[in-house]
Design a protein around this motif. Structure first.
Motif, PDB file in Angstrom:
ATOM      1  N   GLY A 172      78.279  43.011  21.659  1.00 19.13           N
ATOM      2  CA  GLY A 172      78.465  43.534  23.008  1.00 19.13           C
ATOM      3  C   GLY A 172      77.299  44.376  23.505  1.00 19.13           C
ATOM      4  N   GLY A 184      72.877  38.518  23.964  1.00 18.15           N
ATOM      5  CA  GLY A 184      72.957  37.204  24.610  1.00 18.15           C
ATOM      6  C   GLY A 184      72.519  37.270  26.060  1.00 18.15           C
ATOM      7  N   THR A 185      72.981  38.303  26.766  1.00 17.98           N
ATOM      8  CA  THR A 185      72.627  38.463  28.183  1.00 17.98           C
ATOM      9  C   THR A 185      71.123  38.626  28.336  1.00 17.98           C
ATOM     10  N   THR A 202      72.750  32.177  17.140  1.00 22.57           N
ATOM     11  CA  THR A 202      73.526  31.561  16.053  1.00 22.57           C
ATOM     12  C   THR A 202      75.018  31.539  16.398  1.00 22.57           C
ATOM     13  N   GLN A 234      84.380  38.072  10.483  1.00 26.14           N
ATOM     14  CA  GLN A 234      83.500  38.171   9.314  1.00 26.14           C
ATOM     15  C   GLN A 234      82.230  37.344   9.552  1.00 26.14           C
ATOM     16  N   ARG A 270      71.383  38.796  10.425  1.00 22.25           N
ATOM     17  CA  ARG A 270      72.314  39.925  10.413  1.00 22.25           C
ATOM     18  C   ARG A 270      72.674  40.386   9.008  1.00 22.25           C
ATOM     19  N   ARG A 295      84.206  40.506  28.972  1.00 24.66           N
ATOM     20  CA  ARG A 295      83.250  39.382  28.906  1.00 24.66           C
ATOM     21  C   ARG A 295      83.949  38.051  29.186  1.00 24.66           C
ATOM     22  N   PHE A 339      79.065  36.281  31.463  1.00 23.60           N
ATOM     23  CA  PHE A 339      79.363  37.132  32.625  1.00 23.60           C
ATOM     24  C   PHE A 339      80.246  38.303  32.190  1.00 23.60           C
ATOM     25  N   SER A 341      81.009  44.124  35.685  1.00 24.43           N
ATOM     26  CA  SER A 341      79.582  44.455  35.851  1.00 24.43           C
ATOM     27  C   SER A 341      78.706  43.256  36.174  1.00 24.43           C
ATOM     28  N   ARG A 360      84.489  43.268  13.696  1.00 25.76           N
ATOM     29  CA  ARG A 360      83.081  42.872  13.896  1.00 25.76           C
ATOM     30  C   ARG A 360      82.168  44.103  13.905  1.00 25.76           C
ATOM     31  N   GLY A 381      72.751  50.637  30.946  1.00 22.89           N
ATOM     32  CA  GLY A 381      72.099  50.725  32.250  1.00 22.89           C
ATOM     33  C   GLY A 381      72.354  49.409  32.960  1.00 22.89           C
TER      34      GLY A 381
HETATM   35  P1  AP5 Z   1      77.748  36.284  18.138  1.00 24.45           P
HETATM   36  O1  AP5 Z   1      78.114  35.294  19.171  1.00 24.45           O
HETATM   37  O2  AP5 Z   1      76.338  36.454  17.750  1.00 24.45           O
HETATM   38  O3  AP5 Z   1      78.412  37.657  18.538  1.00 24.45           O
HETATM   39  P2  AP5 Z   1      77.901  39.181  18.385  1.00 24.45           P
HETATM   40  O4  AP5 Z   1      76.690  39.446  17.598  1.00 24.45           O
HETATM   41  O5  AP5 Z   1      79.127  39.878  17.935  1.00 24.45           O
HETATM   42  O6  AP5 Z   1      77.403  39.532  19.747  1.00 24.45           O
HETATM   43  P3  AP5 Z   1      78.118  39.235  21.086  1.00 24.45           P
HETATM   44  O7  AP5 Z   1      77.839  37.832  21.513  1.00 24.45           O
HETATM   45  O8  AP5 Z   1      79.564  39.638  20.983  1.00 24.45           O
HETATM   46  O9  AP5 Z   1      77.452  40.303  22.044  1.00 24.45           O
HETATM   47  P4  AP5 Z   1      76.036  40.357  22.741  1.00 24.45           P
HETATM   48  O10 AP5 Z   1      75.245  41.470  22.131  1.00 24.45           O
HETATM   49  O11 AP5 Z   1      75.388  39.013  22.805  1.00 24.45           O
HETATM   50  O12 AP5 Z   1      76.485  40.849  24.179  1.00 24.45           O
HETATM   51  P5  AP5 Z   1      76.557  40.023  25.562  1.00 24.45           P
HETATM   52  O13 AP5 Z   1      75.203  39.788  26.089  1.00 24.45           O
HETATM   53  O14 AP5 Z   1      77.486  38.865  25.439  1.00 24.45           O
HETATM   54  O15 AP5 Z   1      78.541  35.945  16.773  1.00 24.45           O
HETATM   55  C1  AP5 Z   1      79.915  35.600  16.772  1.00 24.45           C
HETATM   56  C2  AP5 Z   1      80.352  35.319  15.338  1.00 24.45           C
HETATM   57  O16 AP5 Z   1      79.605  34.211  14.790  1.00 24.45           O
HETATM   58  C3  AP5 Z   1      80.113  36.463  14.334  1.00 24.45           C
HETATM   59  O17 AP5 Z   1      81.159  37.405  14.358  1.00 24.45           O
HETATM   60  C4  AP5 Z   1      80.029  35.679  13.022  1.00 24.45           C
HETATM   61  O18 AP5 Z   1      81.306  35.314  12.536  1.00 24.45           O
HETATM   62  C5  AP5 Z   1      79.285  34.420  13.417  1.00 24.45           C
HETATM   63  N1  AP5 Z   1      77.814  34.533  13.287  1.00 24.45           N
HETATM   64  C6  AP5 Z   1      76.892  34.469  14.300  1.00 24.45           C
HETATM   65  N2  AP5 Z   1      75.660  34.642  13.822  1.00 24.45           N
HETATM   66  C7  AP5 Z   1      75.782  34.810  12.483  1.00 24.45           C
HETATM   67  C8  AP5 Z   1      74.844  35.064  11.434  1.00 24.45           C
HETATM   68  N3  AP5 Z   1      73.545  35.184  11.685  1.00 24.45           N
HETATM   69  N4  AP5 Z   1      75.338  35.207  10.180  1.00 24.45           N
HETATM   70  C9  AP5 Z   1      76.647  35.082   9.911  1.00 24.45           C
HETATM   71  N5  AP5 Z   1      77.580  34.844  10.859  1.00 24.45           N
HETATM   72  C10 AP5 Z   1      77.157  34.724  12.142  1.00 24.45           C
HETATM   73  O19 AP5 Z   1      77.220  41.159  26.485  1.00 24.45           O
HETATM   74  C11 AP5 Z   1      78.576  41.549  26.331  1.00 24.45           C
HETATM   75  C12 AP5 Z   1      79.208  41.772  27.716  1.00 24.45           C
HETATM   76  O20 AP5 Z   1      78.554  42.872  28.357  1.00 24.45           O
HETATM   77  C13 AP5 Z   1      79.057  40.568  28.676  1.00 24.45           C
HETATM   78  O21 AP5 Z   1      80.237  40.450  29.434  1.00 24.45           O
HETATM   79  C14 AP5 Z   1      77.864  40.956  29.583  1.00 24.45           C
HETATM   80  O22 AP5 Z   1      77.972  40.386  30.889  1.00 24.45           O
HETATM   81  C15 AP5 Z   1      78.000  42.484  29.620  1.00 24.45           C
HETATM   82  N6  AP5 Z   1      76.705  43.155  29.740  1.00 24.45           N
HETATM   83  C16 AP5 Z   1      75.561  42.875  29.039  1.00 24.45           C
HETATM   84  N7  AP5 Z   1      74.570  43.703  29.392  1.00 24.45           N
HETATM   85  C17 AP5 Z   1      75.108  44.561  30.329  1.00 24.45           C
HETATM   86  C18 AP5 Z   1      74.592  45.676  31.085  1.00 24.45           C
HETATM   87  N8  AP5 Z   1      73.323  46.092  30.958  1.00 24.45           N
HETATM   88  N9  AP5 Z   1      75.439  46.306  31.934  1.00 24.45           N
HETATM   89  C19 AP5 Z   1      76.710  45.907  32.063  1.00 24.45           C
HETATM   90  N10 AP5 Z   1      77.267  44.861  31.413  1.00 24.45           N
HETATM   91  C20 AP5 Z   1      76.462  44.198  30.542  1.00 24.45           C
END
Ligand code: AP5
Length: 214
Positions: free
Chosen positions: A10, A14-15, A31, A57, A88, A127, A137, A141, A172, A200
């Protein structure tokens, strides 16, 4: 440009990777997205990964290194890549270092997105992702603009990720603290780490990221 985006679930990896890809033309390699594609395709990998992901996990290191090796061998990665969600664990980081030496593509920087845990929970709860184009999205926000159309010209087909429920998010975050946070020191020791405040507006975080990698 060869970059790793590091940060808690979060934090905006990704964003920011999608926005950087649009600005610089360098592919985002997520990934999490690659695993979700495998789940949707019902492949052997997808069936094995689904239970692990739903439990919050990590998929095993050997599998993840295999996925990255295959992805970085594709032609678009020759001009660089933005790694989002990989590495990671320390084992993945060592494996990546070896792979990048072998293919002659050293990292330019690792950017750590710093953010308060309370902000993370609100971000993940709101999200929504598009099933067709994969864009990320947020209901408050960052909702799709009225004129924003998906790849097929229709509206985005938004869904909430199954691992964004409160119990899985807490798991997580615990896994992140235990397995991924040690990478901050790992990359600091290599002189590659840059830290930015990820709280921000999207444009403000874009600016901080651009300054960090300039
Ligand atoms: P993964 O999809 O990589 O999830 P994550 O690391 O938990 O990260 P997220 O995708 O949840 O968050 P993000 O940092 O990308 O935030 P986002 O931009 O979406 O992994 C999922 C699963 O896959 C893992 O739990 C694991 O099981 C497995 N996996 C993946 N890679 C692995 C690896 N290397 N090894 C082992 N297992 C693996 O933003 C979140 C929200 O906030 C969105 O709605 C966005 O619109 C909003 N937002 C973003 N920036 C802002 C801002 N500046 N202001 C306001 N809102 C914002």
């Amino acid at each position: 440009m060869r970059l790793v985006l590091l940060g808690a679930p979060g934090s905006g990896k990704g964003t920011q990777a999608q926005r950087l890809q649009a600005r610089r033309g360098v592919p985002q390699v997520s990934t999490g997205d690659l695993l979700r594609e495998a789940v949707a395709a019902g492949s052997e990998l997808g069936r094995a990964a689904k239970a692990v992901m739903d439990a919050g996990q990590l998929v095993d290191d050997r599998t993840m290194l295999g996925i990255i090796r295959e992805r970085l061998a594709k032609p678009d990665a020759k001009r660089g890549f933005i790694l989002d969600g990989f590495p990671r664990t320390l084992v993945q980081a060592d494996g990546l270092a070896e792979l990048l030496v072998a293919i002659g593509q050293p990292l330019d920087a690792v950017v750590m997105l710093d953010i308060d845990p309370e902000v993370l929970l609100a971000r993940l709860a709101g999200r929504r992702s598009c099933r067709r184009c994969g864009r990320v999205f947020h209901v408050v926000s960052n909702p799709p603009a009225a004129q924003d159309r998906c790849v097929d010209g229709g509206p985005h087909d938004l869904f909430q990720r199954p691992d964004d429920n409160e119990a899985t998010v807490r798991e997580r975050l615990a896994v992140y603290r235990e397995r991924t946070q040690p990478l901050i020191d790992y990359y600091a020791r290599k002189g590659l780490l840059r830290r930015i405040d990820a709280d921000g507006s999207l444009d403000e975080v874009d600016d901080r990221l651009e300054r960090a990698i300039a």
